[in-house]
Design a protein around this motif. Structure first.
Motif, PDB file in Angstrom:
ATOM      1  N   VAL A  42       0.847  -1.189   0.000  1.00 49.33           N
ATOM      2  CA  VAL A  42       0.000   0.000   0.000  1.00 49.33           C
ATOM      3  C   VAL A  42       0.886   1.244   0.000  1.00 49.33           C
ATOM      4  O   VAL A  42       0.755   2.088   0.858  1.00 49.33           O
ATOM      5  CB  VAL A  42      -0.961  -0.005   1.208  1.00 49.33           C
ATOM      6  CG1 VAL A  42      -1.986   1.119   1.104  1.00 49.33           C
ATOM      7  CG2 VAL A  42      -1.705  -1.317   1.278  1.00 49.33           C
ATOM      8  N   TYR A  43       1.826   1.320  -0.932  1.00 55.77           N
ATOM      9  CA  TYR A  43       2.571   2.569  -1.038  1.00 55.77           C
ATOM     10  C   TYR A  43       1.767   3.509  -1.925  1.00 55.77           C
ATOM     11  O   TYR A  43       0.673   3.158  -2.364  1.00 55.77           O
ATOM     12  CB  TYR A  43       3.998   2.340  -1.533  1.00 55.77           C
ATOM     13  CG  TYR A  43       4.118   1.679  -2.858  1.00 55.77           C
ATOM     14  CD1 TYR A  43       4.233   2.436  -4.018  1.00 55.77           C
ATOM     15  CD2 TYR A  43       4.102   0.293  -2.975  1.00 55.77           C
ATOM     16  CE1 TYR A  43       4.338   1.815  -5.237  1.00 55.77           C
ATOM     17  CE2 TYR A  43       4.213  -0.324  -4.194  1.00 55.77           C
ATOM     18  CZ  TYR A  43       4.324   0.447  -5.334  1.00 55.77           C
ATOM     19  OH  TYR A  43       4.421  -0.159  -6.542  1.00 55.77           O
ATOM     20  N   GLU A  46      -0.466   2.580  -4.799  1.00 57.18           N
ATOM     21  CA  GLU A  46      -1.414   1.547  -4.385  1.00 57.18           C
ATOM     22  C   GLU A  46      -2.572   2.143  -3.602  1.00 57.18           C
ATOM     23  O   GLU A  46      -3.693   1.672  -3.690  1.00 57.18           O
ATOM     24  CB  GLU A  46      -0.713   0.498  -3.527  1.00 57.18           C
ATOM     25  CG  GLU A  46       0.215  -0.377  -4.302  1.00 57.18           C
ATOM     26  CD  GLU A  46      -0.451  -0.945  -5.541  1.00 57.18           C
ATOM     27  OE1 GLU A  46      -1.376  -1.728  -5.389  1.00 57.18           O
ATOM     28  OE2 GLU A  46      -0.047  -0.576  -6.651  1.00 57.18           O
ATOM     29  N   GLY A  49      -5.002   2.928  -5.780  1.00 58.08           N
ATOM     30  CA  GLY A  49      -5.716   1.728  -6.199  1.00 58.08           C
ATOM     31  C   GLY A  49      -6.824   1.376  -5.234  1.00 58.08           C
ATOM     32  O   GLY A  49      -7.953   1.113  -5.627  1.00 58.08           O
ATOM     33  N   VAL A  50      -6.504   1.393  -3.932  1.00 56.41           N
ATOM     34  CA  VAL A  50      -7.504   1.063  -2.912  1.00 56.41           C
ATOM     35  C   VAL A  50      -8.647   2.071  -2.960  1.00 56.41           C
ATOM     36  O   VAL A  50      -9.818   1.733  -2.861  1.00 56.41           O
ATOM     37  CB  VAL A  50      -6.873   1.077  -1.499  1.00 56.41           C
ATOM     38  CG1 VAL A  50      -7.951   0.907  -0.445  1.00 56.41           C
ATOM     39  CG2 VAL A  50      -5.843  -0.020  -1.369  1.00 56.41           C
ATOM     40  N   LEU A  51      -8.273   3.330  -3.146  1.00 59.00           N
ATOM     41  CA  LEU A  51      -9.293   4.376  -3.097  1.00 59.00           C
ATOM     42  C   LEU A  51     -10.079   4.462  -4.400  1.00 59.00           C
ATOM     43  O   LEU A  51     -11.097   5.118  -4.460  1.00 59.00           O
ATOM     44  CB  LEU A  51      -8.641   5.734  -2.830  1.00 59.00           C
ATOM     45  CG  LEU A  51      -7.782   5.805  -1.577  1.00 59.00           C
ATOM     46  CD1 LEU A  51      -7.157   7.186  -1.471  1.00 59.00           C
ATOM     47  CD2 LEU A  51      -8.600   5.519  -0.337  1.00 59.00           C
ATOM     48  N   GLY A  52      -9.575   3.792  -5.435  1.00 50.45           N
ATOM     49  CA  GLY A  52     -10.190   3.989  -6.739  1.00 50.45           C
ATOM     50  C   GLY A  52      -9.726   5.317  -7.275  1.00 50.45           C
ATOM     51  O   GLY A  52      -8.920   5.997  -6.649  1.00 50.45           O
ATOM     52  N   ARG A  53     -10.223   5.658  -8.471  1.00 52.83           N
ATOM     53  CA  ARG A  53      -9.745   6.935  -9.027  1.00 52.83           C
ATOM     54  C   ARG A  53     -10.797   8.003  -8.900  1.00 52.83           C
ATOM     55  O   ARG A  53     -11.957   7.690  -8.914  1.00 52.83           O
ATOM     56  CB  ARG A  53      -9.387   6.741 -10.485  1.00 52.83           C
ATOM     57  CG  ARG A  53      -8.261   5.770 -10.628  1.00 52.83           C
ATOM     58  CD  ARG A  53      -7.609   5.965 -11.948  1.00 52.83           C
ATOM     59  NE  ARG A  53      -6.772   4.805 -12.208  1.00 52.83           N
ATOM     60  CZ  ARG A  53      -5.604   4.878 -12.805  1.00 52.83           C
ATOM     61  NH1 ARG A  53      -5.128   6.027 -13.177  1.00 52.83           N
ATOM     62  NH2 ARG A  53      -4.912   3.802 -13.042  1.00 52.83           N
TER      63      ARG A  53
END
Lengths: 53, 627
Positions: A42-43, A46, A49-53
């Motif tokens: 989760v750098y 990433e 990525g987790v948050l979406g765009r």
């Protein structure tokens, strides 16, 4: 069998043991490895990525 | 708020209709949670087919749809009242365990976590769709065209026209009654149903806390909650795949033949959502035959069971495959065209997604999908929780319930198809509810561990689930202004969805009679003029043959009814670069002559650069001159 099924089917009861077994130690090591690698992935890009765009 | 009211209505309608149907399909006498989940699934199948029936009859307008839904609701309530189910539900509600939640600290955290996930994902679903390529390209684009036409029809020049459209029928109802937000809420509703299904079915052979944990884990999975708030179909596929396998396992365990038919209906629904839903037909059918053989002669004739299961699947999924086969000769159109001697469909592949196809990466797949999601995520926040991987080893040893082998088979089948097919993580979501059930087994194993390890493990799980939910809350913050009305939809979409800007220009400047041919831009949902994708038009018409390599393109396109060409230039190179990247010779020469040489086409609009996926893109609109 449903929500009110007999106690037998309710799965194992909470253990009262205090001393971990070797298997439990090995599994804790696995948890730590997964946790560290997951957190490391989760750098910054990433997180996007987790948050979406 | 209208969207929320509608989805509450659709949920109540689904359970009510499913309950009425389920009395004849083996649901009576099941545990209440299982009955509600299966009834909900059956009811949603009925809702989708009600919309399709109206579409085929050419009555896709708000009033007839509302009237049919209201009539179905009244009929199902009457049937349920007559059978005494309504009175039973009322008394069961009075004894519901909801009040116990607040007295049991072990229940408060999972219930609060689930509530937080539901509220934040609902908030995101209530924003207008932006940067959701597949939704804007076809999950919502084709329903938009059905709504405009007032009927269900074969959309010309669309590679998706013959795909199974179970969910798109619900999206059509969403667009008809409210807008794209209600469409997205159907996926959200199915996410909730899947979580409830995981809870209801993980109870078989598991403790109640473990089942609750698994249901909440499914909801608190980043890939799942991000997908639940879009008009995609991956969570819906996961739902019906899981219900099909769960219902069949239960049917065989309790020797309920009617439930095998229900399981078949769910399997058919999964196949009617996406072609990979066929896994939900094939794998449980084979597993069921093996399970019945083990049971011996007292289980009855396995062929009878198989017939019921497959009959249910044909009932709920057969239409879509028969339609594609009748129209194109290929029931799986546009896939597997090579097997049926049809031209290959054009498709844009995520070539940078996935791992090399070798044994090492196949075996390490569970690790990779959790720990290195960037290999599989095209940018939709597709990620699984660390908790799945953490608990996986514990699920694999110790006593296992009867459904264990089916869950593992379903996961393996999906993983194999996915690994050798398209490794985009959301295409693996159908395996996630099964993985959540394995996590429930692991959770029960943890309960038997020594107190310090148990405390550490539960803290570890809670930490990662809270971490992912916090990320969701942070993301939802960006959507709150447009949902509460503090930000205008137009401003929200202009800053997030490049195709919206192009659509706005076209909608306000081109006459109602305009017809657009779109190069590069597939997301045509916001366009209020008829539009066709050039790649599919070329595939079907092979127009260079009709025109000849030295002929004029613009007059040909005018004869086909096109008045304008929309071009998305995905780089800084402008029109020439876009044409060079999009077309091979001899098409490139035709287009360069028309758009760059000015033969029959003039530039009507050039947009300022907008950013998509971190790349600047620019839109050009050309007017095709009448000859």
């Amino acid at each position: 069998m449903g929500l009110d099924e007999p106690a037998r089917a309710r799965g194992p009861h909470m253990s009262k043991r205090k001393r971990p077994t070797f298997t439990e130690f090995a599994w804790v090591a696995w948890l730590l490895a997964v946790g560290v690698c997951y957190a490391a992935s989760v750098y910054v890009p990433e997180v996007r990525g987790v948050l979406g765009r | 708020m209208t969207a929320v009211a509608w989805i509450v209505f659709f949920s109540a309608l689904a359970v009510s209709m499913g309950w009425a149907l389920g009395r004849r399909l083996g649901l009576s006498g099941l545990a209440p949670a299982q009955q509600v989940v299966f009834a909900g699934g059956l009811g949603i199948v009925a809702e989708s087919y009600a919309v399709l029936a109206l579409g085929v009859l050419g009555c896709l307008r708000p009033l007839p749809l509302t009237a049919v839904l209201a009539a179905l609701f009244a009929l199902s309530l009457w049937l349920n009242a007559r059978s005494g189910a309504l009175a039973g539900a009322a008394s069961a509600l009075k004894k519901a365990p909801a009040a116990r939640v607040w007295r049991d600290p072990a229940l408060i955290l999972p219930v609060l976590l689930a509530a937080a996930v539901l509220v934040f994902s609902l908030l995101i679903a209530l924003a207008p769709p932006a940067q959701q390529s597949d939704a804007l390209c076809y999950h919502l684009e084709l329903p938009k065209q059905y709504v405009r036409a007032g009927r269900f029809f074969t959309v010309p020049y669309s590679p998706n026209a013959y795909m199974p459209f179970f969910m798109e029928m619900l999206f059509t109802a969403g667009l008809l009654l409210q807008g794209p937000q209600l469409a997205a809420l159907f996926q959200w509703m199915l996410g909730v149903l899947t979580a409830a299904g995981v809870f209801a079915l993980a109870r078989r052979g598991g403790s109640r806390p473990a089942a609750l944990f698994a249901g909440v884990l499914f909801l608190a999975t980043p890939g799942i909650f991000n997908n639940m708030s879009t008009a995609y179909v991956d969570v819906a596929l996961a739902c019906f795949t899981f219900l099909a396998a769960g219902a069949l396992a239960l049917a065989i365990e309790e020797m309920r033949k009617g439930l095998a038919l229900t399981a078949g209906v769910f399997a058919g629904a999964a196949a009617a959502i996406k072609l990979t839903g066929l896994v939900a037909v094939a794998v449980p059918a084979l597993w069921g035959l093996a399970a019945l053989r083990r049971r011996g002669p007292k289980a009855g004739n396995p062929a009878g069971w198989l017939l019921l299961f497959l009959g249910g699947a044909v009932l709920s999924g057969g239409f879509w495959y028969a339609r594609a086969a009748a129209a194109t000769g290929n029931p799986f159109y546009p896939y597997l065209n090579e097997l049926f001697g049809l031209p290959l469909a054009s498709k844009i592949r995520h070539s940078d997604i996935g791992t090399p196809l070798n044994l090492f990466f196949f075996v390490s797949l569970p690790w990779n999908v959790v720990v290195v999601p960037k290999w599989f995520d095209p940018g939709m926040g597709e990620r699984l929780s660390a908790v799945y991987l953490g608990l996986l080893p514990l699920a694999l040893w110790g006593a296992k319930p009867r459904w264990f082998s089916l869950a593992v088979l379903m996961m393996a089948a999906h993983a194999t198809l996915w690994f050798f097919g398209n490794q985009t993580l959301r295409l693996l979501f159908a395996a996630v509810p099964f993985w959540a059930c394995l996590a429930a087994l692991g959770f029960d194993r943890v309960r038997s561990f020594s107190a310090p390890v148990r405390t550490f493990a539960i803290t570890w799980c809670a930490f990662f689930m809270l971490f992912d939910t916090a990320a969701l809350a942070y993301r939802a913050k960006g959507f709150a202004p447009v949902v509460t009305g503090a930000q205008e939809e137009r401003a929200f979409l202009s800053s997030r969805e490049p195709s919206f800007q192009a659509a706005q220009w076209i909608n306000s400047n081109l006459p109602a009679s305009a017809k657009v041919l779109s190069i590069w831009e597939r997301n045509l949902f916001y366009l209020a003029r008829p539009a066709v994708r050039e790649d599919q038009f070329r595939l079907e018409e092979k127009y260079v043959q009709a025109i000849g390599e030295s002929g004029a393109l613009a007059p040909f396109l005018r004869r086909q009814g096109f008045t304008h060409v929309l071009l998305r230039a995905p780089s800084r190179q402008g029109v020439a670069g876009a044409l060079g990247e999009w077309f091979d010779a001899p098409y490139r020469a035709l287009w360069e002559e028309a758009l760059l040489g000015g033969k029959g086409a003039t530039l009507a609009h050039e947009s300022p650069p907008v950013s998509q996926w971190g790349e600047p893109v620019r839109y050009f609109v050309f007017r095709l001159e009448p000859s």
